[in-house]
Design an enzyme around this catalytic site. Sequence first.
Site, PDB file in Angstrom:
ATOM      1  N   CYS A   1       0.818  -1.226   0.000  1.00  0.00           N
ATOM      2  CA  CYS A   1       0.000   0.000   0.000  1.00  0.00           C
ATOM      3  C   CYS A   1       0.845   1.267   0.000  1.00  0.00           C
ATOM      4  O   CYS A   1       0.327   2.357  -0.226  1.00  0.00           O
ATOM      5  CB  CYS A   1      -0.945  -0.005   1.198  1.00  0.00           C
TER       6      CYS A   1
ATOM      7  N   ASN B   1     -10.227  -0.226   0.319  1.00  0.00           N
ATOM      8  CA  ASN B   1      -8.771  -0.151   0.236  1.00  0.00           C
ATOM      9  C   ASN B   1      -8.303  -0.814  -1.067  1.00  0.00           C
ATOM     10  O   ASN B   1      -8.383  -2.032  -1.209  1.00  0.00           O
ATOM     11  CB  ASN B   1      -8.182  -0.871   1.458  1.00  0.00           C
TER      12      ASN B   1
ATOM     13  N   HIS C   1      -3.206   7.106   2.439  1.00  0.00           N
ATOM     14  CA  HIS C   1      -3.652   5.790   1.979  1.00  0.00           C
ATOM     15  C   HIS C   1      -5.017   5.504   2.593  1.00  0.00           C
ATOM     16  O   HIS C   1      -5.216   5.659   3.804  1.00  0.00           O
ATOM     17  CB  HIS C   1      -2.626   4.742   2.402  1.00  0.00           C
TER      18      HIS C   1
HETATM   19  O1  UT7 Z   1      -3.474  -1.246   3.933  1.00  0.00           O
HETATM   20  C1  UT7 Z   1      -3.525  -1.741   5.241  1.00  0.00           C
HETATM   21  C2  UT7 Z   1      -4.548  -2.812   5.260  1.00  0.00           C
HETATM   22  N1  UT7 Z   1      -5.103  -3.181   6.513  1.00  0.00           N
HETATM   23  C3  UT7 Z   1      -5.742  -2.334   7.357  1.00  0.00           C
HETATM   24  O2  UT7 Z   1      -5.803  -1.157   7.167  1.00  0.00           O
HETATM   25  C4  UT7 Z   1      -6.391  -2.959   8.574  1.00  0.00           C
HETATM   26  C5  UT7 Z   1      -6.391  -2.037   9.767  1.00  0.00           C
HETATM   27  N2  UT7 Z   1      -7.330  -2.535  10.770  1.00  0.00           N
HETATM   28  C6  UT7 Z   1      -8.642  -2.241  10.705  1.00  0.00           C
HETATM   29  O3  UT7 Z   1      -9.076  -1.509   9.847  1.00  0.00           O
HETATM   30  C7  UT7 Z   1      -9.544  -2.814  11.779  1.00  0.00           C
HETATM   31  O4  UT7 Z   1      -8.773  -3.474  12.734  1.00  0.00           O
HETATM   32  C8  UT7 Z   1     -10.604  -3.787  11.186  1.00  0.00           C
HETATM   33  C9  UT7 Z   1     -11.631  -3.020  10.399  1.00  0.00           C
HETATM   34  C10 UT7 Z   1      -9.943  -4.857  10.323  1.00  0.00           C
HETATM   35  C11 UT7 Z   1     -11.356  -4.497  12.340  1.00  0.00           C
HETATM   36  O5  UT7 Z   1     -11.943  -3.530  13.190  1.00  0.00           O
HETATM   37  P1  UT7 Z   1     -11.780  -3.668  14.760  1.00  0.00           P
HETATM   38  O6  UT7 Z   1     -12.532  -2.555  15.354  1.00  0.00           O
HETATM   39  O7  UT7 Z   1     -10.315  -3.757  15.065  1.00  0.00           O
HETATM   40  O8  UT7 Z   1     -12.519  -5.014  15.060  1.00  0.00           O
HETATM   41  P2  UT7 Z   1     -11.959  -6.317  15.796  1.00  0.00           P
HETATM   42  O9  UT7 Z   1     -10.998  -7.042  14.957  1.00  0.00           O
HETATM   43  O10 UT7 Z   1     -11.550  -5.922  17.182  1.00  0.00           O
HETATM   44  O11 UT7 Z   1     -13.263  -7.200  15.915  1.00  0.00           O
HETATM   45  C12 UT7 Z   1     -14.366  -6.794  16.739  1.00  0.00           C
HETATM   46  C13 UT7 Z   1     -15.486  -7.798  16.567  1.00  0.00           C
HETATM   47  C14 UT7 Z   1     -15.035  -9.250  16.688  1.00  0.00           C
HETATM   48  O12 UT7 Z   1     -16.087  -9.960  17.310  1.00  0.00           O
HETATM   49  P3  UT7 Z   1     -15.968 -10.393  18.845  1.00  0.00           P
HETATM   50  O13 UT7 Z   1     -14.745 -11.251  18.937  1.00  0.00           O
HETATM   51  O14 UT7 Z   1     -15.810  -9.091  19.608  1.00  0.00           O
HETATM   52  O15 UT7 Z   1     -17.247 -11.083  19.095  1.00  0.00           O
HETATM   53  C15 UT7 Z   1     -14.929  -9.710  15.245  1.00  0.00           C
HETATM   54  O16 UT7 Z   1     -15.127 -11.096  15.114  1.00  0.00           O
HETATM   55  O17 UT7 Z   1     -16.047  -7.675  15.253  1.00  0.00           O
HETATM   56  C16 UT7 Z   1     -16.056  -8.956  14.615  1.00  0.00           C
HETATM   57  N3  UT7 Z   1     -15.892  -8.746  13.178  1.00  0.00           N
HETATM   58  C17 UT7 Z   1     -16.923  -8.539  12.351  1.00  0.00           C
HETATM   59  N4  UT7 Z   1     -18.242  -8.474  12.564  1.00  0.00           N
HETATM   60  C18 UT7 Z   1     -19.025  -8.229  11.510  1.00  0.00           C
HETATM   61  C19 UT7 Z   1     -14.746  -8.719  12.478  1.00  0.00           C
HETATM   62  N5  UT7 Z   1     -15.006  -8.486  11.184  1.00  0.00           N
HETATM   63  C20 UT7 Z   1     -16.354  -8.383  11.084  1.00  0.00           C
HETATM   64  C21 UT7 Z   1     -17.222  -8.129  10.000  1.00  0.00           C
HETATM   65  N6  UT7 Z   1     -18.532  -8.069  10.254  1.00  0.00           N
HETATM   66  N7  UT7 Z   1     -16.778  -7.953   8.742  1.00  0.00           N
END
Ligand code: UT7
Length: 341
Positions: free
Chosen positions: A123, A294, A264
């Site tokens: 990226c 993204n 980005h």
């Molecule tokens: O170019 C770089 C590329 N990568 C990035 O930029 C990634 C950077 N990170 C992020 O953008 C965020 O960490 C994410 C959007 C990937 C995730 O957001 P988060 O607020 O960090 O969520 P989390 O991983 O802490 O998950 C919270 C909850 C979990 O459920 P439990 O364990 O609390 O019950 C996940 O299983 O949300 C759940 N979850 C979802 N629920 C519905 C994770 N993905 C999803 C989804 N839909 N797509």
Amino acid sequence: MDLLLAGQSPPILGVGLIGSGSAQAAQVISNDQLSQRVDTNDEWIRTRTGIGRRRVSTPGQSLVDLAAEAGRSALTMAGRSPQDLDLILLATSTPDDLFGSAPRVQAELGATNAVAFDLTAACSGFLFAVVTAAQYLRTGAMRRALVIGADQLSRFVDWDDRRSCVLFGDGAGAVLLETTHQDGLLGFQLQSDGSRGAVLNLPAVDISAPLVDGAEHRAGGYRPIEMNGQEVYKFAVREVPAVLQSLLKRCDVSPDQLDWLLLHQANQRILDAVADRLSLPRTKVLSNLSSYGNTSAATIPLMLDEAVRDGRIRSGDLLASSGFGAGLSWGAALLRWQGPA
Ligand code: UT7
């Protein structure tokens, strides 16, 4: 690699950003559509990422198609012909051919005087490629360079992994650089840290296959994207403000002198956090995440082209840009948009 400031040795010539272009993947996939495939919903995706939909290439749409279309449109805006190009740099992690797709883009464009090669920095690739191309121009070795950021991560996303599949899309963007008297690359700072690279990978498969008696070889192919989202998030909100603050300080520019922050496009919460850390009003932060998600190396030039064409970015505007992602790699550049004469 360290910062290079205009006016310090060894710059000889200024580098102007005189045209931009972009190309979009053919299919629009909404959050609701994705929820047919994985256990997710529009509200979760919008709240956590700011993404409303993304574009995904059809099987018949190649990376070269996207990159060439973006490049052609940058040439048209700048009023230059393909034969005017000395260099084509294609920033991509998803070439159609691992030997390189830039020469195919060169052929598509008919840029018969240009040398063309790929550059991979995930990226951060577009920003790294702009800086790389600028070095050829500053020394006078070349006069015009087309820098394209293009990716088709849809080919490598695990579409059954809801933690990552909702984030990514396909696209391409391009900028035409030309030697000028007024410099458009006022400074840059690029960084890498492979020791933290395990948090985001598109890894080669690690299986052995028999070669001849007593010898094996490593089989080809790649596994889908593997990402620790929370760690990538923490990396971004720590390193991006830091690299921007360091660059601005060394360029003697204060955040309030910036017209735009061009980051980005990974997550709206990351964009907001960086703006807050720099005490920049969110109105100065460019975002098209809701429409594209993204698109990896394409996000920055895609966003730039959109804002140039709708009149938000005007000739003379000062932009701080930062790319970040797998590697880990990240960096920032201070840019002045010139546009076509
Ligand atoms: O170019 C770089 C590329 N990568 C990035 O930029 C990634 C950077 N990170 C992020 O953008 C965020 O960490 C994410 C959007 C990937 C995730 O957001 P988060 O607020 O960090 O969520 P989390 O991983 O802490 O998950 C919270 C909850 C979990 O459920 P439990 O364990 O609390 O019950 C996940 O299983 O949300 C759940 N979850 C979802 N629920 C519905 C994770 N993905 C999803 C989804 N839909 N797509």
